[in-house]
Design a protein around this motif. Structure first.
Motif, mmCIF file in Angstrom:
data_model
loop_
_atom_site.group_PDB
_atom_site.id
_atom_site.type_symbol
_atom_site.label_atom_id
_atom_site.label_comp_id
_atom_site.label_asym_id
_atom_site.label_seq_id
_atom_site.Cartn_x
_atom_site.Cartn_y
_atom_site.Cartn_z
ATOM 1 N N GLY A 122 8.071 34.222 7.578
ATOM 2 C CA GLY A 122 8.885 33.044 7.319
ATOM 3 C C GLY A 122 10.087 33.339 6.453
ATOM 4 O O GLY A 122 10.675 32.426 5.856
ATOM 5 N N LEU A 123 10.489 34.632 6.379
ATOM 6 C CA LEU A 123 11.597 35.035 5.522
ATOM 7 C C LEU A 123 12.771 35.589 6.333
ATOM 8 O O LEU A 123 13.586 36.358 5.827
ATOM 9 C CB LEU A 123 11.121 36.100 4.520
ATOM 10 N N GLY A 124 12.857 35.204 7.585
ATOM 11 C CA GLY A 124 13.957 35.640 8.432
ATOM 12 C C GLY A 124 15.233 34.874 8.147
ATOM 13 O O GLY A 124 15.237 33.862 7.434
ATOM 14 N N SER A 125 16.325 35.338 8.726
ATOM 15 C CA SER A 125 17.630 34.742 8.440
ATOM 16 C C SER A 125 17.711 33.285 8.872
ATOM 17 O O SER A 125 18.222 32.435 8.129
ATOM 18 C CB SER A 125 18.737 35.550 9.125
ATOM 19 N N ALA A 126 17.214 32.962 10.051
ATOM 20 C CA ALA A 126 17.346 31.590 10.563
ATOM 21 C C ALA A 126 16.616 30.597 9.661
ATOM 22 O O ALA A 126 17.163 29.547 9.293
ATOM 23 C CB ALA A 126 16.814 31.521 11.991
ATOM 24 N N ALA A 127 15.371 30.940 9.304
ATOM 25 C CA ALA A 127 14.579 30.020 8.478
ATOM 26 C C ALA A 127 15.193 29.849 7.095
ATOM 27 O O ALA A 127 15.293 28.722 6.578
ATOM 28 C CB ALA A 127 13.148 30.545 8.354
ATOM 29 N N LEU A 128 15.621 30.925 6.479
ATOM 30 C CA LEU A 128 16.135 30.833 5.109
ATOM 31 C C LEU A 128 17.514 30.189 5.051
ATOM 32 O O LEU A 128 17.809 29.445 4.114
ATOM 33 C CB LEU A 128 16.164 32.215 4.464
ATOM 34 N N LEU A 129 18.361 30.461 6.029
ATOM 35 C CA LEU A 129 19.692 29.844 6.009
ATOM 36 C C LEU A 129 19.626 28.351 6.292
ATOM 37 O O LEU A 129 20.468 27.584 5.824
ATOM 38 C CB LEU A 129 20.604 30.537 7.023
ATOM 39 N N GLU A 130 18.609 27.940 7.031
ATOM 40 C CA GLU A 130 18.441 26.503 7.260
ATOM 41 C C GLU A 130 18.031 25.802 5.968
ATOM 42 O O GLU A 130 18.500 24.698 5.654
ATOM 43 C CB GLU A 130 17.382 26.272 8.338
ATOM 44 N N THR A 131 17.175 26.467 5.200
ATOM 45 C CA THR A 131 16.698 25.886 3.938
ATOM 46 C C THR A 131 17.688 26.088 2.802
ATOM 47 O O THR A 131 17.814 25.239 1.911
ATOM 48 C CB THR A 131 15.352 26.530 3.546
ATOM 49 N N HIS A 132 18.393 27.214 2.833
ATOM 50 C CA HIS A 132 19.337 27.575 1.764
ATOM 51 C C HIS A 132 20.705 27.879 2.376
ATOM 52 O O HIS A 132 21.066 29.038 2.579
ATOM 53 C CB HIS A 132 18.821 28.792 0.986
ATOM 54 N N PRO A 133 21.465 26.856 2.693
ATOM 55 C CA PRO A 133 22.714 27.061 3.438
ATOM 56 C C PRO A 133 23.773 27.858 2.688
ATOM 57 O O PRO A 133 24.716 28.345 3.310
ATOM 58 C CB PRO A 133 23.198 25.633 3.721
ATOM 59 N N ARG A 134 23.635 28.040 1.368
ATOM 60 C CA ARG A 134 24.612 28.829 0.616
ATOM 61 C C ARG A 134 24.233 30.312 0.531
ATOM 62 O O ARG A 134 24.981 31.121 -0.012
ATOM 63 C CB ARG A 134 24.769 28.277 -0.808
ATOM 64 N N LEU A 135 23.106 30.663 1.095
ATOM 65 C CA LEU A 135 22.598 32.031 0.989
ATOM 66 C C LEU A 135 23.399 32.986 1.877
ATOM 67 O O LEU A 135 23.781 32.642 3.001
ATOM 68 C CB LEU A 135 21.129 32.049 1.405
ATOM 69 N N GLN A 202 33.993 33.942 1.381
ATOM 70 C CA GLN A 202 34.002 32.814 2.311
ATOM 71 C C GLN A 202 33.216 31.635 1.724
ATOM 72 O O GLN A 202 33.624 30.477 1.841
ATOM 73 C CB GLN A 202 33.388 33.256 3.639
ATOM 74 N N ARG A 203 32.091 31.950 1.076
ATOM 75 C CA ARG A 203 31.297 30.882 0.459
ATOM 76 C C ARG A 203 32.078 30.188 -0.651
ATOM 77 O O ARG A 203 31.969 28.968 -0.839
ATOM 78 C CB ARG A 203 29.987 31.457 -0.081
ATOM 79 N N ASP A 204 32.863 30.966 -1.415
ATOM 80 C CA ASP A 204 33.706 30.363 -2.447
ATOM 81 C C ASP A 204 34.647 29.322 -1.850
ATOM 82 O O ASP A 204 34.961 28.307 -2.480
ATOM 83 C CB ASP A 204 34.539 31.437 -3.153
ATOM 84 N N GLN A 205 35.096 29.581 -0.636
ATOM 85 C CA GLN A 205 36.078 28.704 0.004
ATOM 86 C C GLN A 205 35.446 27.532 0.736
ATOM 87 O O GLN A 205 36.035 26.450 0.819
ATOM 88 C CB GLN A 205 36.935 29.523 0.979
ATOM 89 N N THR A 206 34.233 27.753 1.286
ATOM 90 C CA THR A 206 33.636 26.732 2.148
ATOM 91 C C THR A 206 32.331 26.157 1.622
ATOM 92 O O THR A 206 31.888 25.101 2.088
ATOM 93 C CB THR A 206 33.347 27.319 3.541
ATOM 94 N N GLY A 207 31.689 26.869 0.687
ATOM 95 C CA GLY A 207 30.391 26.425 0.191
ATOM 96 C C GLY A 207 29.233 26.815 1.083
ATOM 97 O O GLY A 207 28.091 26.458 0.799
ATOM 98 N N ARG A 208 29.507 27.541 2.143
ATOM 99 C CA ARG A 208 28.457 27.896 3.102
ATOM 100 C C ARG A 208 28.201 29.398 3.111
ATOM 101 O O ARG A 208 29.123 30.203 3.060
ATOM 102 C CB ARG A 208 28.850 27.449 4.515
ATOM 103 N N GLY A 209 26.925 29.747 3.232
ATOM 104 C CA GLY A 209 26.552 31.141 3.409
ATOM 105 C C GLY A 209 26.551 31.509 4.876
ATOM 106 O O GLY A 209 26.959 30.727 5.739
ATOM 107 N N GLN A 210 26.048 32.695 5.191
ATOM 108 C CA GLN A 210 26.004 33.128 6.584
ATOM 109 C C GLN A 210 25.128 34.373 6.719
ATOM 110 O O GLN A 210 24.724 34.999 5.734
ATOM 111 C CB GLN A 210 27.406 33.426 7.107
ATOM 112 N N TRP A 211 24.875 34.721 7.975
ATOM 113 C CA TRP A 211 24.117 35.923 8.300
ATOM 114 C C TRP A 211 25.090 37.068 8.531
ATOM 115 O O TRP A 211 25.959 37.005 9.405
ATOM 116 C CB TRP A 211 23.274 35.677 9.550
ATOM 117 N N VAL A 212 24.971 38.106 7.752
ATOM 118 C CA VAL A 212 25.796 39.307 7.893
ATOM 119 C C VAL A 212 24.944 40.358 8.595
ATOM 120 O O VAL A 212 23.872 40.721 8.108
ATOM 121 C CB VAL A 212 26.254 39.831 6.514
#
Length: 420
Positions: A122-135, A202-212
């Motif tokens: 349960g620690l994959g990118s999709a699950a964590l980014l949904e719960t923690h959008p700034r990650l 990018q997060r500084d500008q938009t407030g959103r994280g992403q999968w790299v």
């Protein structure tokens, strides 16, 4: 020597670095992941290395055959600085609960586990980014984690072979020769650091994280930017030389040549070949070969003549004869000789003394920042050295920490697995 340091929340004005306020949870092992994590730590991030109770394989992987069984690997000591070690068994539900709590306070997840391992917890990118959008979630893998080859195994040498890097080395009369270093691992780690920093901006500008996503195959092909362009566009492909030419696209004399007591490297434009020939008393043999584009079309013949002559000379003699021609030339040094160069060692080599590893030396990252020199406040950590410290910072009650240690869910350097 290096002093063990500040905590991430005790920064003074002079301690501010590019990533000082960034916390990274590094699920990393082997090479590419730890190298990237170390670089983030050197830029000031608080990096917590999440290790299983058995530890990263590299802790004991590559070392001198005569080293003691419990001696740390120089590889581990060299690529795990500026990180704290939390040794925790992610297979245990209580450990996963703690990690999820820690992720809520993290800025970056960096991982180079096999695809699917963290997802099953349960620690994959999709699950964590949904719960923690700034990650910022950075995955390093052999192939694109979102691509069709994501489940294929890969490693530096395998990627060198499949990408074409290995095909460029060695003589045309023999097998291909891979690079003598883990170049794909290191380059992939550098791309991960670039990607994480870009995503943070990018997060500084938009407030959103992403999968790299960073994969070794793509990075290997990017290492071949010039060669790839040639392969994609040239009508006639070049091949490896037979007599020392070190690049398939270069004319004579570009290459490494053995001498009586070592080897030297020569780099020169073909117009310098008459001067080179004169310096080595080879004018009558080389100059007739230079008509037209002979430096390219007869490069192996020219290189063979040079090679035969240089094998008769010492390196010092060869260098002194060729220096007046103005070409680029250098002796081939060992790694130890290169690191002993005072021009290199004064900036790059650092002495360390620590309870883990004892007294040793490491080579630092190459980046120079005038306003915020890279951090070096933590040598490579002992396994679980910071487990209690990190858990306390995460708000875990001391009694619960003791229970986790007693159950084997958490390991500390004072409480190895199996020790009561």
């Amino acid at each position: 020597m290096v002093n063990i340091p500040r905590k991430s929340n005790d920064l003074e004005d002079g301690d501010v670095h590019p990533l000082s306020s960034i916390r990274v949870l590094a699920f990393t092992h082997y090479a590419a992941g730890p190298i990237a994590a170390q670089y983030l730590g050197s830029l000031g991030a608080d990096v917590i290395k999440i290790e299983a109770p058995a530890g990263d394989y590299q802790r004991s992987g590559i070392k001198e055959p005569t080293a003691a069984a419990d001696a740390p690997s120089p590889y581990f000591l060299g690529i795990n600085r500026n990180q704290r070690s939390l040794s925790i068994d992610l297979k245990k539900p209580e450990a996963q609960t703690i990690i999820r709590d820690m992720i809520s306070h993290a800025d970056v997840i960096l991982e180079n586990f096999r695809p699917g391992v963290l997802e099953r917890m349960g620690l994959g990118s999709a699950a964590l980014l949904e719960t923690h959008p700034r990650l910022i979630y950075c995955s390093i893998a052999a192939y694109d984690p979102a691509g069709p080859s994501r489940n294929k195994p890969g490693q530096d040498l395998i990627i060198q072979a499949l990408s074409g890097i290995a095909s460029l080395g060695g003589s045309a009369d023999g097998p291909p020769v891979a690079a003598g270093a883990y170049i794909v691992d290191t380059y992939t780690a550098s791309q991960a650091v670039i990607g994480i920093q870009a995503a943070l901006r990018q997060r500084d500008q938009t407030g959103r994280g992403q999968w790299v996503r960073v994969d070794m195959m793509s990075c290997a092909l990017h290492l071949l930017s010039s060669e790839s362009s040639y392969a994609l566009n040239a009508q006639q492909q070049a091949g490896r030389g037979r007599n020392g030419i070190s690049h398939s696209h270069q004319p004579a004399p570009y290459g490494i040549y053995s001498t009586r007591d070592g080897a030297i490297a020569l780099v020169a434009h073909p117009v310098a070949l008459p001067d080179i020939a004169a310096a080595l008393d080879l004018t009558d043999r080389i100059v007739p070969l230079l008509e037209g584009k002979g430096a390219w079309t007869k490069r192996d013949e020219i290189a063979a003549i040079l090679s035969d002559r240089l094998r008769q000379l010492t390196s010092d003699d060869a260098l002194s004869r060729l220096a007046p021609t103005g070409i680029l030339l250098a002796p081939v040094r060992s790694i130890g000789e290169a690191l002993a160069d005072p021009d290199v060692a004064s900036e790059l080599v650092r002495d360390v003394e620590h309870s883990y590893g004892g007294r040793y030396r490491v080579a630092l990252e190459p980046l120079k920042l005038s306003g915020s020199p890279l951090v070096f406040d933590r040598p490579a950590p002992d396994l679980g050295e910071h487990s209690v410290e990190v858990l306390r910072e995460s708000g875990i009650d001391p009694d619960r920490i003791e229970a986790l240690i007693a159950s084997g869910a958490v390991r500390t350097s004072a409480h190895p697995v199996g020790q009561e």
